[in-house]
Every structure is written in C-alpha cells, then in structure tokens.
Design an enzyme around this catalytic site. Structure first.
Site, PDB file in Angstrom:
ATOM      1  CB  ALA A  50     -39.725 -30.055 -18.868  1.00 30.09           C
TER       2      ALA A  50
ATOM      3  N   GLY B   1     -35.564 -30.413 -22.754  1.00 30.25           N
ATOM      4  CA  GLY B   1     -36.053 -29.320 -23.282  1.00 30.25           C
ATOM      5  C   GLY B   1     -34.781 -28.044 -23.140  1.00 30.25           C
TER       6      GLY B   1
ATOM      7  CD  GLU C  81     -38.304 -30.458 -25.858  1.00 24.16           C
ATOM      8  OE1 GLU C  81     -37.464 -30.263 -25.099  1.00 24.16           O
ATOM      9  OE2 GLU C  81     -38.642 -31.042 -26.848  1.00 24.16           O
TER      10      GLU C  81
ATOM     11  CD  GLU D  86     -37.663 -35.216 -24.238  1.00 22.70           C
ATOM     12  OE1 GLU D  86     -37.441 -35.963 -25.127  1.00 22.70           O
ATOM     13  OE2 GLU D  86     -37.617 -33.879 -24.531  1.00 22.70           O
TER      14      GLU D  86
HETATM   15  N1  CAA Z   1     -35.721 -32.312 -13.976  1.00 25.04           N
HETATM   16  C1  CAA Z   1     -35.908 -32.331 -12.170  1.00 25.04           C
HETATM   17  N2  CAA Z   1     -34.817 -31.770 -11.764  1.00 25.04           N
HETATM   18  C2  CAA Z   1     -33.489 -32.808 -12.292  1.00 25.04           C
HETATM   19  C3  CAA Z   1     -33.190 -32.419 -13.744  1.00 25.04           C
HETATM   20  C4  CAA Z   1     -35.234 -32.662 -15.005  1.00 25.04           C
HETATM   21  N3  CAA Z   1     -35.134 -32.736 -15.694  1.00 25.04           N
HETATM   22  N4  CAA Z   1     -32.065 -32.885 -14.526  1.00 25.04           N
HETATM   23  C5  CAA Z   1     -31.780 -33.441 -13.450  1.00 25.04           C
HETATM   24  N5  CAA Z   1     -31.899 -33.078 -12.479  1.00 25.04           N
HETATM   25  C6  CAA Z   1     -31.703 -33.269 -10.964  1.00 25.04           C
HETATM   26  C7  CAA Z   1     -32.046 -34.273  -9.836  1.00 25.04           C
HETATM   27  O1  CAA Z   1     -32.828 -34.875  -9.555  1.00 25.04           O
HETATM   28  C8  CAA Z   1     -30.404 -33.722  -8.780  1.00 25.04           C
HETATM   29  O2  CAA Z   1     -31.053 -33.633  -7.821  1.00 25.04           O
HETATM   30  P1  CAA Z   1     -31.304 -34.109  -5.807  1.00 25.04           P
HETATM   31  O3  CAA Z   1     -29.058 -33.215  -5.810  1.00 25.04           O
HETATM   32  O4  CAA Z   1     -32.249 -33.333  -5.249  1.00 25.04           O
HETATM   33  O5  CAA Z   1     -31.490 -35.576  -6.463  1.00 25.04           O
HETATM   34  C9  CAA Z   1     -29.795 -33.012  -9.298  1.00 25.04           C
HETATM   35  O6  CAA Z   1     -30.524 -32.652 -10.809  1.00 25.04           O
HETATM   36  C10 CAA Z   1     -28.228 -34.222  -9.693  1.00 25.04           C
HETATM   37  O7  CAA Z   1     -28.556 -34.696 -10.828  1.00 25.04           O
HETATM   38  P2  CAA Z   1     -28.181 -36.063 -11.181  1.00 25.04           P
HETATM   39  O8  CAA Z   1     -27.599 -36.291  -8.785  1.00 25.04           O
HETATM   40  O9  CAA Z   1     -28.809 -36.780 -11.805  1.00 25.04           O
HETATM   41  O10 CAA Z   1     -26.667 -35.721 -11.251  1.00 25.04           O
HETATM   42  P3  CAA Z   1     -26.461 -37.093 -12.575  1.00 25.04           P
HETATM   43  O11 CAA Z   1     -25.064 -36.571 -12.741  1.00 25.04           O
HETATM   44  O12 CAA Z   1     -26.109 -37.797 -11.834  1.00 25.04           O
HETATM   45  O13 CAA Z   1     -26.844 -36.632 -13.882  1.00 25.04           O
HETATM   46  C11 CAA Z   1     -28.517 -36.197 -15.906  1.00 25.04           C
HETATM   47  C12 CAA Z   1     -26.946 -36.257 -14.580  1.00 25.04           C
HETATM   48  C13 CAA Z   1     -27.715 -37.723 -16.430  1.00 25.04           C
HETATM   49  C14 CAA Z   1     -28.273 -34.832 -16.218  1.00 25.04           C
HETATM   50  C15 CAA Z   1     -29.311 -36.494 -14.866  1.00 25.04           C
HETATM   51  O14 CAA Z   1     -29.802 -35.858 -14.072  1.00 25.04           O
HETATM   52  C16 CAA Z   1     -30.565 -36.977 -15.611  1.00 25.04           C
HETATM   53  O15 CAA Z   1     -30.754 -37.537 -16.720  1.00 25.04           O
HETATM   54  N6  CAA Z   1     -31.939 -35.982 -16.007  1.00 25.04           N
HETATM   55  C17 CAA Z   1     -32.878 -35.885 -16.854  1.00 25.04           C
HETATM   56  C18 CAA Z   1     -32.639 -35.669 -17.867  1.00 25.04           C
HETATM   57  C19 CAA Z   1     -33.739 -35.592 -18.033  1.00 25.04           C
HETATM   58  O16 CAA Z   1     -34.429 -36.754 -18.666  1.00 25.04           O
HETATM   59  N7  CAA Z   1     -34.414 -34.798 -19.005  1.00 25.04           N
HETATM   60  C20 CAA Z   1     -35.765 -35.000 -20.259  1.00 25.04           C
HETATM   61  C21 CAA Z   1     -36.195 -34.378 -19.038  1.00 25.04           C
HETATM   62  S1  CAA Z   1     -38.219 -34.342 -20.014  1.00 25.04           S
HETATM   63  C22 CAA Z   1     -38.864 -32.934 -20.813  1.00 25.04           C
HETATM   64  O17 CAA Z   1     -37.226 -32.450 -21.287  1.00 25.04           O
HETATM   65  C23 CAA Z   1     -40.088 -32.548 -21.935  1.00 25.04           C
HETATM   66  C24 CAA Z   1     -39.828 -31.968 -22.537  1.00 25.04           C
HETATM   67  O18 CAA Z   1     -39.421 -31.877 -23.850  1.00 25.04           O
HETATM   68  C25 CAA Z   1     -40.425 -30.685 -22.395  1.00 25.04           C
END
Ligand code: CAA
Length: 261
Positions: A63, A108, A111, A131
């Site tokens: 998400a 998400g 999920e 999360e």
């Molecule tokens: N939400 C918003 N933006 C996201 C995102 C997310 N979940 N995942 C990645 N992005 C964005 C990054 O912020 C980045 O944006 P910018 O270029 O503007 O900085 C872009 O996507 C590329 O990501 P990274 O530079 O971080 O890429 P990376 O290769 O270094 O890392 C990754 C990849 C490990 C997937 C890392 O992006 C990451 O950890 N993302 C978050 C994953 C996460 O925590 N997901 C769970 C979200 S909570 C949820 O989902 C709740 C629910 O159940 C409803």
C-alpha cells in the site's frame, strides 16, 4: 485509466497494475481503478483473468506509504476497508484470477496476490508483510489470508518478524504453485489460464465457489455446498455435450469449445 491496464487475448483477460514510479504501490487511485477494471470484465467473453504488475522489478510494493503516513485512526480503518472490499471482490470474482508475481510482493502486494486463486511467480519475486516495521498491522487481509495459505505458525513468523522470503521459500511453504524465469512468467501463466478457459465455464465457476464457500465450514456443511453446485451443472448444454463427447467412442471427432450455457 492512469494506473491500470486491461487487455483481452482470446478468452483470457490481463489486468496490469502500472505505476512504475512507486513500484506499483497501491494508493486510493490504483484501488479505484482496479475496482473499475474488474467491473469492466465481460464475463460472457472472458473465462480466466491474470493479475500482474508492470515492469521487471515489482508486482506491487505494498500500500502507498506516503498516502498512509498522515491518516487518522478512522481514515486508516476506512483505507483498510477500501482495500478489503476490493480484495474480497477479487477473491469471490466469478471466474478464476491468477496472480503472476513479477518481483516485489510486499505488504498490500502479498495481500492482493493472496486474494487471487493461486500464485505463479518469477525467480526474482520477494514476498513479505513488512508492516510491523512501519508501525502498523497488515491491513488488506494479510493476517487472515496468509495464515490460511501457509498456516498460522509460518504466517506469524513472517508477519511478526517482517521477514521477506524469496521465490524458492515461497514455493516450499506453498505460497506459490510454481516459480519460473522472469521472461517465462507471462507465457506460463497465459498457458495455464488458457487451459482453464477451455474447460466448461459453468463448472469452473462452480468449482471456485465450492472451494471458497466450503473451505471454512465443517465437512458436512462443506460437501452440502458442493452437492448443490454439482447439481447446478446438470441440464446445462456444456454438461450434456461434455458427457456425450466422452461416451461417443468416435475417435475422429474433435471436441468443440464449451458454450458457457
Ligand atoms: N509506497 C509508496 N512508495 C513506494 C512504496 C510504497 N509501498 N514502495 C516503493 N515506493 C517508491 C519509493 O518511495 C521510491 O520512490 P522515489 O523514487 O520517489 O524515491 C520508488 O518507489 C522506488 O523505490 P526504492 O527506491 O525504495 O527502490 P529499492 O529498489 O531501493 O527498494 C523496496 C525496493 C525494497 C520494495 C522498497 O521500495 C520498499 O521497501 N518499499 C516499501 C515496501 C513496504 O513496506 N510495503 C508495505 C507497505 S504497508 C502495507 O502494504 C499496508 C497494508 O497491508 C495495507
């Protein structure tokens, strides 16, 4: 639509989440467009769906953390409901939905793949529920569907530890059915989908319904659900034709497509 594309080839439809700048993260707009895409599927034409993410790096990276970062308690709950309503729609969608997981399936993303009927992934896939590292619980069904898919012990270890797993481990614990090279992912899933699409559609739909509706019931109630859906297949043109074709020992005859009637 800005973030979702929908394409039909033969009797197989593919819905692609296309928000590459954020690794296909699910914000409200993406959730709305996915809803629209599922609503637009013509069930007379399409018999199986594929859900995937655009690009080679990410299926869905969760998400949208930016959007969630300022939510109040009530807004957080409403955002969870928005995702859950869509994922329930996918899970109970009348035709099978296969997740083709091409890279990150986090939060998400894991999920939404769990709301599909089953998952096939590429070798670079990474699954996880990160999360708790963000100060929240999984909010789009992860505590429930992951536990049902891989067992409570494994789900708890993954969720409490925010532990990501690679494709090989996802295969070992039964989270995915098959792991293939990235370039083979879509062709493999299209082949599986076409194999499903050629079978009698009323029967396939009733199988999905029977499994979904029976799985959490006691066995007597569950088989009663099956009986009803089994009975519903009889007197259909497809049942008559399928059985007549088998019983007709004429080896020269070519099986005709099922009519969905
Ligand atoms: N939400 C918003 N933006 C996201 C995102 C997310 N979940 N995942 C990645 N992005 C964005 C990054 O912020 C980045 O944006 P910018 O270029 O503007 O900085 C872009 O996507 C590329 O990501 P990274 O530079 O971080 O890429 P990376 O290769 O270094 O890392 C990754 C990849 C490990 C997937 C890392 O992006 C990451 O950890 N993302 C978050 C994953 C996460 O925590 N997901 C769970 C979200 S909570 C949820 O989902 C709740 C629910 O159940 C409803």
């Amino acid at each position: 639509m800005e973030f979702v594309t929908y394409e039909v080839k033969g009797q197989v439809g593919t819905i692609t989440i296309n928000r590459p700048k954020a690794l296909n993260a699910l914000n409200s707009a993406v959730l709305d467009e996915l809803n629209e895409a599922f609503d637009s599927v013509d069930l007379n034409e399409v018999r199986c769906l594929i859900l995937t993410g655009a690009g080679e790096k990410s299926f869905v990276a969760g998400a949208d953390i930016g959007e969630m970062s300022t939510l109040s308690k009530a807004e957080g709950e409403a955002f969870g409901k928005k995702g859950n309503d869509l994922f329930l729609k996918i899970e109970s969608f009348p035709i099978p939905v296969i997740a083709a997981v091409n890279g990150f399936a986090l939060g998400g993303g894991c999920e939404i793949s769990l709301s599909c009927d089953f998952r096939i992934c590429s070798e670079n896939a990474i699954f996880g529920q990160p999360e708790v590292g963000l100060g929240i619980t999984p909010g789009f069904g992860g505590t429930q569907r992951l536990a049902r898919a891989v067992g409570t012990g494994m789900a708890k270890q993954m969720i409490y530890g925010a532990r990501n797993i690679k494709a090989a481990e996802a295969l070992r614990i039964g989270l995915v059915n098959q792991v293939v090279a990235l370039e083979e992912l879509i062709p493999t899933v299209e082949k599986i989908a076409a194999g499903i699409a050629k079978n009698a559609p009323i029967a396939v739909r009733n199988c999905k319904k029977a499994i979904n509706e029976g799985i959490d019931k006691d066995i007597a109630s569950a088989v009663a659900i099956e009986e009803k859906l089994f009975g519903d297949c009889f007197e259909t043109e497809d049942q008559r034709y399928g059985m007549e074709f088998f019983l007709d020992k004429n080896k020269e005859k070519v099986k005709e497509p099922f009519k969905n009637k």
